[in-house]
Design a protein around this motif. Structure first.
Motif, PDB file in Angstrom:
ATOM      1  N   ASP A 194       0.833  -1.208   0.000  1.00  0.00           N
ATOM      2  CA  ASP A 194       0.000   0.000   0.000  1.00  0.00           C
ATOM      3  C   ASP A 194       0.864   1.253   0.000  1.00  0.00           C
ATOM      4  O   ASP A 194       0.579   2.215  -0.723  1.00  0.00           O
ATOM      5  CB  ASP A 194      -0.917   0.014   1.228  1.00  0.00           C
ATOM      6  CG  ASP A 194      -1.999  -1.045   1.169  1.00  0.00           C
ATOM      7  OD1 ASP A 194      -2.298  -1.519   0.061  1.00  0.00           O
ATOM      8  OD2 ASP A 194      -2.536  -1.395   2.236  1.00  0.00           O
ATOM      9  N   ARG A 195       1.921   1.261   0.809  1.00  0.00           N
ATOM     10  CA  ARG A 195       2.798   2.441   0.877  1.00  0.00           C
ATOM     11  C   ARG A 195       3.479   2.693  -0.458  1.00  0.00           C
ATOM     12  O   ARG A 195       3.624   3.845  -0.883  1.00  0.00           O
ATOM     13  CB  ARG A 195       3.828   2.281   1.991  1.00  0.00           C
ATOM     14  CG  ARG A 195       3.269   2.361   3.394  1.00  0.00           C
ATOM     15  CD  ARG A 195       4.351   2.532   4.443  1.00  0.00           C
ATOM     16  NE  ARG A 195       5.294   1.417   4.488  1.00  0.00           N
ATOM     17  CZ  ARG A 195       5.069   0.275   5.149  1.00  0.00           C
ATOM     18  NH1 ARG A 195       3.930   0.092   5.801  1.00  0.00           N
ATOM     19  NH2 ARG A 195       5.985  -0.685   5.164  1.00  0.00           N
ATOM     20  N   GLU A 196       3.903   1.632  -1.125  1.00  0.00           N
ATOM     21  CA  GLU A 196       4.577   1.790  -2.409  1.00  0.00           C
ATOM     22  C   GLU A 196       3.627   2.340  -3.470  1.00  0.00           C
ATOM     23  O   GLU A 196       3.953   3.287  -4.189  1.00  0.00           O
ATOM     24  CB  GLU A 196       5.147   0.447  -2.872  1.00  0.00           C
ATOM     25  CG  GLU A 196       5.924   0.525  -4.168  1.00  0.00           C
ATOM     26  CD  GLU A 196       7.130   1.437  -4.073  1.00  0.00           C
ATOM     27  OE1 GLU A 196       7.445   2.102  -5.075  1.00  0.00           O
ATOM     28  OE2 GLU A 196       7.762   1.507  -2.996  1.00  0.00           O
ATOM     29  N   ARG A 197       2.442   1.761  -3.561  1.00  0.00           N
ATOM     30  CA  ARG A 197       1.469   2.200  -4.567  1.00  0.00           C
ATOM     31  C   ARG A 197       1.008   3.627  -4.298  1.00  0.00           C
ATOM     32  O   ARG A 197       1.009   4.481  -5.199  1.00  0.00           O
ATOM     33  CB  ARG A 197       0.264   1.244  -4.568  1.00  0.00           C
ATOM     34  CG  ARG A 197      -0.778   1.582  -5.631  1.00  0.00           C
ATOM     35  CD  ARG A 197      -1.962   0.641  -5.543  1.00  0.00           C
ATOM     36  NE  ARG A 197      -2.652   0.738  -4.268  1.00  0.00           N
ATOM     37  CZ  ARG A 197      -2.557  -0.161  -3.286  1.00  0.00           C
ATOM     38  NH1 ARG A 197      -1.806  -1.221  -3.421  1.00  0.00           N
ATOM     39  NH2 ARG A 197      -3.229   0.017  -2.156  1.00  0.00           N
ATOM     40  N   GLU A 198       0.625   3.904  -3.047  1.00  0.00           N
ATOM     41  CA  GLU A 198       0.118   5.237  -2.712  1.00  0.00           C
ATOM     42  C   GLU A 198       1.235   6.271  -2.715  1.00  0.00           C
ATOM     43  O   GLU A 198       1.018   7.437  -3.072  1.00  0.00           O
ATOM     44  CB  GLU A 198      -0.576   5.181  -1.348  1.00  0.00           C
ATOM     45  CG  GLU A 198      -1.838   4.330  -1.362  1.00  0.00           C
ATOM     46  CD  GLU A 198      -2.380   4.037   0.021  1.00  0.00           C
ATOM     47  OE1 GLU A 198      -1.972   4.749   0.977  1.00  0.00           O
ATOM     48  OE2 GLU A 198      -3.189   3.106   0.154  1.00  0.00           O
TER      49      GLU A 198
ATOM     50  N   GLU B  74      -0.753  -9.052  -6.538  1.00  0.00           N
ATOM     51  CA  GLU B  74      -2.150  -8.633  -6.459  1.00  0.00           C
ATOM     52  C   GLU B  74      -2.326  -7.540  -5.410  1.00  0.00           C
ATOM     53  O   GLU B  74      -3.125  -6.616  -5.591  1.00  0.00           O
ATOM     54  CB  GLU B  74      -3.045  -9.822  -6.139  1.00  0.00           C
ATOM     55  CG  GLU B  74      -3.144 -10.834  -7.276  1.00  0.00           C
ATOM     56  CD  GLU B  74      -4.155 -11.922  -6.980  1.00  0.00           C
ATOM     57  OE1 GLU B  74      -4.829 -11.839  -5.924  1.00  0.00           O
ATOM     58  OE2 GLU B  74      -4.277 -12.856  -7.792  1.00  0.00           O
ATOM     59  N   LYS B  75      -1.561  -7.622  -4.319  1.00  0.00           N
ATOM     60  CA  LYS B  75      -1.675  -6.618  -3.269  1.00  0.00           C
ATOM     61  C   LYS B  75      -1.117  -5.276  -3.721  1.00  0.00           C
ATOM     62  O   LYS B  75      -1.694  -4.228  -3.455  1.00  0.00           O
ATOM     63  CB  LYS B  75      -0.951  -7.089  -2.009  1.00  0.00           C
ATOM     64  CG  LYS B  75      -1.614  -8.265  -1.316  1.00  0.00           C
ATOM     65  CD  LYS B  75      -0.857  -8.663  -0.064  1.00  0.00           C
ATOM     66  CE  LYS B  75      -1.549  -9.814   0.640  1.00  0.00           C
ATOM     67  NZ  LYS B  75      -0.815 -10.250   1.863  1.00  0.00           N
ATOM     68  N   ILE B  76       0.024  -5.292  -4.408  1.00  0.00           N
ATOM     69  CA  ILE B  76       0.629  -4.027  -4.809  1.00  0.00           C
ATOM     70  C   ILE B  76      -0.127  -3.398  -5.973  1.00  0.00           C
ATOM     71  O   ILE B  76      -0.089  -2.186  -6.161  1.00  0.00           O
ATOM     72  CB  ILE B  76       2.122  -4.215  -5.170  1.00  0.00           C
ATOM     73  CG1 ILE B  76       2.865  -2.879  -5.003  1.00  0.00           C
ATOM     74  CG2 ILE B  76       2.309  -4.763  -6.580  1.00  0.00           C
ATOM     75  CD1 ILE B  76       4.366  -2.991  -5.077  1.00  0.00           C
ATOM     76  N   MET B  77      -0.835  -4.230  -6.770  1.00  0.00           N
ATOM     77  CA  MET B  77      -1.569  -3.696  -7.912  1.00  0.00           C
ATOM     78  C   MET B  77      -2.987  -3.294  -7.542  1.00  0.00           C
ATOM     79  O   MET B  77      -3.710  -2.731  -8.363  1.00  0.00           O
ATOM     80  CB  MET B  77      -1.637  -4.752  -9.029  1.00  0.00           C
ATOM     81  CG  MET B  77      -0.279  -5.114  -9.610  1.00  0.00           C
ATOM     82  SD  MET B  77       0.633  -3.690 -10.241  1.00  0.00           S
ATOM     83  CE  MET B  77      -0.532  -3.089 -11.451  1.00  0.00           C
TER      84      MET B  77
END
Length: 213
Positions: free
Chosen positions: A85-89, A200-203
């Protein structure tokens, strides 16, 4: 005394903001004290009340504008529960801020030559925050295959990847565009596979725009 201190802080802020505009528009080489004073709407002499000389102003400029972006990203990822979540956001916040403040890109790049100590300090500050995010993920068992001692190296590598993607896909003259969706997808997949994060979590929350045959 309080009002005097507030006025001094406001003047210093105005000068730094003006310097950011001038450097973003003309570069450090043409960012004269005269131009900065004109942009700030102050007399030349006032600048020297807050900064020893032009170099002192340049040395304080990058930390001033850079910290604002780091605070923005930190706020945007405050509620993120996982490294994915931190990486994507964080990626979204990073480019959102640059789109609104495109001068930061030129300030950062040229600072390597015009304010090298400030440039190194900022890189360490940025990488330090990123390393701490990776450490949280490592401690939670979200990162696979690395020792804790390797996380700082990973942080610098990922930050470097973002910078090159910015140059290739987002810089348009003096403007910063958003990264194309397929570039974000590829970046996030590479980070996920490199760190052992569930793709799937990071996307989650992004749109995979790759065409299927």
């Amino acid at each position: 005394m309080a009002k005097r201190a507030e006025k001094a802080q406001a003047n210093r802020q105005a000068i730094l903001d003006a310097a950011a505009v001038v450097v973003g528009r003309h570069g450090y080489g043409k960012a004269s004290i005269a131009r900065i004073a004109e942009e700030a709407g102050v007399a030349h002499g006032l600048i020297y009340l807050y900064f020893k000389n032009q170099q002192d102003l340049f040395d304080q400029l990058l930390p001033h504008v850079g910290e604002a972006m780091l605070r923005y990203i930190a706020q945007a990822t405050l509620d993120a529960q996982t490294l994915a979540d931190r990486e994507r956001e964080g990626l979204e916040a990073n480019f959102a801020y640059l789109r609104e403040h495109p001068a930061l890109h030129r300030i950062l790049n040229e600072a390597a030559f015009f304010a090298p100590e400030a440039h190194q300090q900022y890189l360490r500050r940025m990488a330090g925050g990123y390393t701490r995010s990776l450490q949280r993920g490592w401690s939670a068992g979200e990162i696979d295959g690395y020792d804790e001692s390797e996380l700082e190296v990973l942080a610098y590598m990922i930050i470097g990847a973002r910078e090159y993607l910015l140059e290739r896909y987002a810089v348009s003259g003096s403007r910063i565009e958003d990264l194309p969706a397929h570039v974000k997808t590829t970046y996030l997949r590479v980070v996920a596979r490199s760190l052992g994060i569930d793709e799937e979590k990071i996307m989650s929350g992004t749109q995979d725009t790759r065409q299927t045959g």
